[in-house]
Design a protein around this motif. Sequence first.
Motif, PDB file in Angstrom:
ATOM      1  N   ALA A  63     -14.239  -3.349   0.528  1.00  0.00           N
ATOM      2  CA  ALA A  63     -13.474  -4.142  -0.679  1.00  0.00           C
ATOM      3  C   ALA A  63     -13.803  -3.119  -1.710  1.00  0.00           C
ATOM      4  N   THR A 108      -5.748   1.594   4.407  1.00  0.00           N
ATOM      5  CA  THR A 108      -6.182   0.449   4.289  1.00  0.00           C
ATOM      6  C   THR A 108      -6.261  -0.486   5.630  1.00  0.00           C
ATOM      7  N   THR A 127      -1.550  -1.125  -4.413  1.00  0.00           N
ATOM      8  CA  THR A 127      -2.590  -0.201  -4.637  1.00  0.00           C
ATOM      9  C   THR A 127      -2.210   1.054  -5.772  1.00  0.00           C
ATOM     10  N   VAL A 169      -8.385  -9.787   0.241  1.00  0.00           N
ATOM     11  CA  VAL A 169      -8.574 -10.164   1.524  1.00  0.00           C
ATOM     12  C   VAL A 169      -9.790 -10.874   1.772  1.00  0.00           C
ATOM     13  N   THR A 226      -8.083  -5.044  -1.356  1.00  0.00           N
ATOM     14  CA  THR A 226      -9.175  -5.230  -0.165  1.00  0.00           C
ATOM     15  C   THR A 226     -10.181  -6.441  -0.837  1.00  0.00           C
ATOM     16  N   ASN A 227     -10.561  -6.514  -2.028  1.00  0.00           N
ATOM     17  CA  ASN A 227     -11.321  -7.561  -2.482  1.00  0.00           C
ATOM     18  C   ASN A 227     -10.593  -9.063  -1.978  1.00  0.00           C
ATOM     19  N   HIS A 283      -9.351 -11.530  -8.177  1.00  0.00           N
ATOM     20  CA  HIS A 283      -9.267 -11.518  -6.824  1.00  0.00           C
ATOM     21  C   HIS A 283      -9.641 -13.023  -6.100  1.00  0.00           C
ATOM     22  N   LYS A 335     -10.162  -0.080   6.250  1.00  0.00           N
ATOM     23  CA  LYS A 335     -11.012  -0.684   5.127  1.00  0.00           C
ATOM     24  C   LYS A 335     -10.906  -2.085   5.774  1.00  0.00           C
ATOM     25  N   LEU A 336      -9.832  -2.702   6.089  1.00  0.00           N
ATOM     26  CA  LEU A 336      -9.914  -4.317   6.677  1.00  0.00           C
ATOM     27  C   LEU A 336     -10.688  -4.398   7.627  1.00  0.00           C
ATOM     28  N   THR A 394       0.984  -1.225  -0.030  1.00  0.00           N
ATOM     29  CA  THR A 394       0.037  -0.152  -0.037  1.00  0.00           C
ATOM     30  C   THR A 394       0.879   1.273   0.023  1.00  0.00           C
TER      31      THR A 394
END
Length: 422
Positions: free
Chosen positions: A116, A107, A52, A124, A121-122, A88, A110-111, A25
């Motif tokens: 996502a 990030t 990213t 993950v 993130t998608n 993904h 977001k997690l 990231t």
Amino acid sequence: MSGDRNSVISPPPSSRPGRVLIGITGGIAAYKVCEIVSTLAKSGVEVRSILTSGAREFIAPLTISTLSRHPAYTDADFWSPTRGRPLHIELGEWADLFAIAPLTANTLAKLATGMADNLLTNTVLASRCPLLLAPAMNTDMWEQPTTQRNWREILGDPRVWGLEPGSGILACDRVGSGRMAEPAQLLSWIDSLLYTGGRRDLQGKRVLISAGGTREHLDPVRFIGNPATGKMGIALAQAAVSRGAEVTLVCAAIAPHLLTTLGGVRAIAVTTAAQMQQVMLDEFETADLTIMSAAVADVKPASYSPEKLPKRSLPEAIALEPVPDIVAELGKRKQPHQTLVGFAAQTGDIVTPALDKLRRKQLDAIVANPIDKSGAGFGSDTNWAVAIDSQERQQKIEPCSKLELAHRLFDFLSLNTVGIHT
């Protein structure tokens, strides 16, 4: 546990290089990831990467793809209409381990909330493998209550392992916490999680380990010592903490740079055998598993000069006296719920003297390892050994890295001793 005395216990299959997905990231620490990707690829690990849009401002995808020997993925690949199966999903199912370094505050948020909105993130959310996170950011950003709340939230996920940032001079010239864990530390964690698959089989256990070589001084600059570097003890500590243990490492004469690979380990520095004995006795009562891997001196000078002795004043013969036998004392104090493991560094026949030590010192297991073989013993990065349990059953651990040997020892203990997994 049942078994014939002196029987050979079959070792588990050898570990093989795995598949690691690296997420990068947008932080200046992204440059450190180059070393991680390169080292993994050279060791035979398959590496894929996701950058990213922020990461691309700091490091080029071409750099990462060249080091990993594979294209680096970006959001442009995520939204490409020419792909068949969703990228993904493919990456999430492919990975044995997913590491995100550096992890920005954005990030992380977001997690923690399950968002996502990009490829990283998608992926993950589309994966089930262990997730290793290494945050990096300005001190004020890291210490914000919202960031700390997000960090606690994500660490509540059993698949997540987190390496808190260290302290030092940051890119913003601030001195404080926020530095991403160093590549050596991340590589150690990656190796461990690839070996265990993220098992937390030492969760809730207190593990006490001694490491290094004690020094018994004649004066401030001269001492009786040995070549031990502490690498084996450090590997044991790394392996134990990666399995969920609360680890205390009592270390003697270990070079500071070797300790930088440790994360989440409480380290106590000592010099002499007497100092190590005091700390080990203090910590032993609350330990579930104790591993005495340090090379402790057998004798010390009978007298000590607080000032450096001139060469002309050095005695022709140095009177010696014994030092405490730490592992024997621990053996006397050991309670039924505790497991005590010793090490026996030997030349020639390594098993016979190890068996004698196992019996005399009331150990639950002992690790016999050679110091007169190439790629083993003091100072080496690799080792091999014969592990022996209290019923005198043996398992040979073939030459491997000291970290892998540490994990194989914990596997051996979980199968063949009492007290650490009950």
